[in-house]
Design a protein around this motif. Structure first.
Motif, PDB file in Angstrom:
ATOM      1  N   MET A 279       8.821  16.347   6.456  1.00 57.51           N
ATOM      2  CA  MET A 279       7.961  15.187   6.635  1.00 57.51           C
ATOM      3  C   MET A 279       8.798  14.033   7.178  1.00 57.51           C
ATOM      4  SD  MET A 279       5.676  13.182   3.807  1.00 57.51           S
ATOM      5  CE  MET A 279       4.315  14.316   3.869  1.00 57.51           C
ATOM      6  N   THR A 280       8.288  13.332   8.131  1.00 55.56           N
ATOM      7  CA  THR A 280       8.980  12.192   8.716  1.00 55.56           C
ATOM      8  C   THR A 280       8.936  11.012   7.758  1.00 55.56           C
ATOM      9  OG1 THR A 280       8.315  12.919  10.900  1.00 55.56           O
ATOM     10  CG2 THR A 280       9.055  10.648  10.698  1.00 55.56           C
ATOM     11  N   ARG A 281      10.072  10.401   7.571  1.00 49.66           N
ATOM     12  CA  ARG A 281      10.147   9.221   6.718  1.00 49.66           C
ATOM     13  C   ARG A 281       9.638   8.004   7.497  1.00 49.66           C
ATOM     14  NH1 ARG A 281      10.530  11.101   1.820  1.00 49.66           N
ATOM     15  NH2 ARG A 281      12.385  12.281   1.411  1.00 49.66           N
ATOM     16  N   PRO A 282       8.915   7.094   6.832  1.00 51.33           N
ATOM     17  CA  PRO A 282       8.386   5.920   7.530  1.00 51.33           C
ATOM     18  C   PRO A 282       9.440   4.871   7.825  1.00 51.33           C
ATOM     19  CG  PRO A 282       7.809   5.844   5.225  1.00 51.33           C
ATOM     20  CD  PRO A 282       8.474   7.174   5.456  1.00 51.33           C
ATOM     21  N   TYR A 283      10.669   5.080   7.355  1.00 51.66           N
ATOM     22  CA  TYR A 283      11.717   4.094   7.555  1.00 51.66           C
ATOM     23  C   TYR A 283      13.004   4.835   7.891  1.00 51.66           C
ATOM     24  CZ  TYR A 283      14.902   0.266   6.604  1.00 51.66           C
ATOM     25  OH  TYR A 283      15.867  -0.698   6.700  1.00 51.66           O
ATOM     26  N   ALA A 284      13.626   4.458   8.984  1.00 51.99           N
ATOM     27  CA  ALA A 284      14.811   5.177   9.444  1.00 51.99           C
ATOM     28  C   ALA A 284      16.106   4.415   9.196  1.00 51.99           C
ATOM     29  CB  ALA A 284      14.667   5.484  10.936  1.00 51.99           C
ATOM     30  N   GLY A 285      16.046   3.313   8.463  1.00 52.78           N
ATOM     31  CA  GLY A 285      17.243   2.519   8.204  1.00 52.78           C
ATOM     32  C   GLY A 285      18.195   3.219   7.254  1.00 52.78           C
ATOM     33  N   PRO A 286      19.365   2.619   7.011  1.00 56.72           N
ATOM     34  CA  PRO A 286      20.363   3.253   6.158  1.00 56.72           C
ATOM     35  C   PRO A 286      19.931   3.362   4.691  1.00 56.72           C
ATOM     36  CG  PRO A 286      21.073   1.058   6.797  1.00 56.72           C
ATOM     37  CD  PRO A 286      19.809   1.360   7.556  1.00 56.72           C
ATOM     38  N   VAL A 287      19.131   2.438   4.215  1.00 58.38           N
ATOM     39  CA  VAL A 287      18.637   2.465   2.841  1.00 58.38           C
ATOM     40  C   VAL A 287      17.116   2.349   2.897  1.00 58.38           C
ATOM     41  CG1 VAL A 287      18.642   1.301   0.608  1.00 58.38           C
ATOM     42  CG2 VAL A 287      20.732   1.377   1.957  1.00 58.38           C
ATOM     43  N   ARG A 288      16.470   3.293   2.278  1.00 55.88           N
ATOM     44  CA  ARG A 288      15.009   3.290   2.285  1.00 55.88           C
ATOM     45  C   ARG A 288      14.485   2.142   1.425  1.00 55.88           C
ATOM     46  NH1 ARG A 288      11.256   8.458   0.798  1.00 55.88           N
ATOM     47  NH2 ARG A 288       9.570   7.894   2.190  1.00 55.88           N
ATOM     48  N   PRO A 289      13.541   1.365   1.925  1.00 57.27           N
ATOM     49  CA  PRO A 289      13.013   0.260   1.127  1.00 57.27           C
ATOM     50  C   PRO A 289      12.184   0.790  -0.038  1.00 57.27           C
ATOM     51  CG  PRO A 289      11.676   0.555   3.080  1.00 57.27           C
ATOM     52  CD  PRO A 289      12.850   1.496   3.213  1.00 57.27           C
TER      53      PRO A 289
END
Length: 158
Positions: free
Chosen positions: A1-11
């Motif tokens: 499943m694709t994560r809605p956030y691709a940053g280093p730390v998930r909000p």
């Protein structure tokens, strides 16, 4: 499943939703939907409701979903007190279902992100929460003392 956030730390869910303003909007929209519902109207329109019910509800949901512990810090109570307040009301299966549906629709009304994984996490939380809050339907039962406010993440209860 694709994560809605691709940053280093998930909000957190709280951060992803938009923080405090998003939760105030969600609580206000949910309250309005419950007042408009012919079955949920009664528990949401009784005269003993706290004048800051919407703000407290927003603070509680925000804390549960990864926001600051404002609800706990301001001593509005703990999970035991909240569950006790909602206990002793008899079987509430249909009201619980309606409550969840109002919550899901209120997320739209409040303009929360429509990301499917985020919305699934919100629904999963509320489905879990209504089971928690309706677990003591009899007048002579009470939740255990000292229950802390729960914490819910993208992956469920932590």
């Amino acid at each position: 499943m694709t994560r809605p956030y691709a940053g280093p730390v998930r909000p957190t869910l709280y951060e992803f939703a938009g923080g405090e303003p998003a939760f105030l909007a969600l609580a206000a929209a949910h309250h309005a939907r419950c007042l408009a519902d012919p079955e949920l109207n009664h528990p949401f329109s009784h005269p003993g409701q706290h004048p800051q019910h919407v703000e407290r509800l927003a603070a509680y949901w925000a804390e549960v979903l990864g926001g600051p512990p404002l609800y706990s810090r301001e001593r509005h109570g703990d999970q035991t007190g909240l569950i006790a307040m909602h206990s002793g009301n008899g079987e509430m299966t249909d009201l619980a279902r309606r409550f969840v549906e109002c919550f899901v629709l209120a997320a739209d009304d409040a303009g929360l992100p429509t990301d499917p994984e985020f919305r699934a996490a919100l629904r999963a939380y509320m489905e879990w929460a209504v089971v928690e809050f309706t677990a003591y339907p009899d007048h002579d039962t009470r939740p255990p003392d000292g229950l802390a406010v729960p914490h819910w993440s993208w992956d469920g209860l932590r």
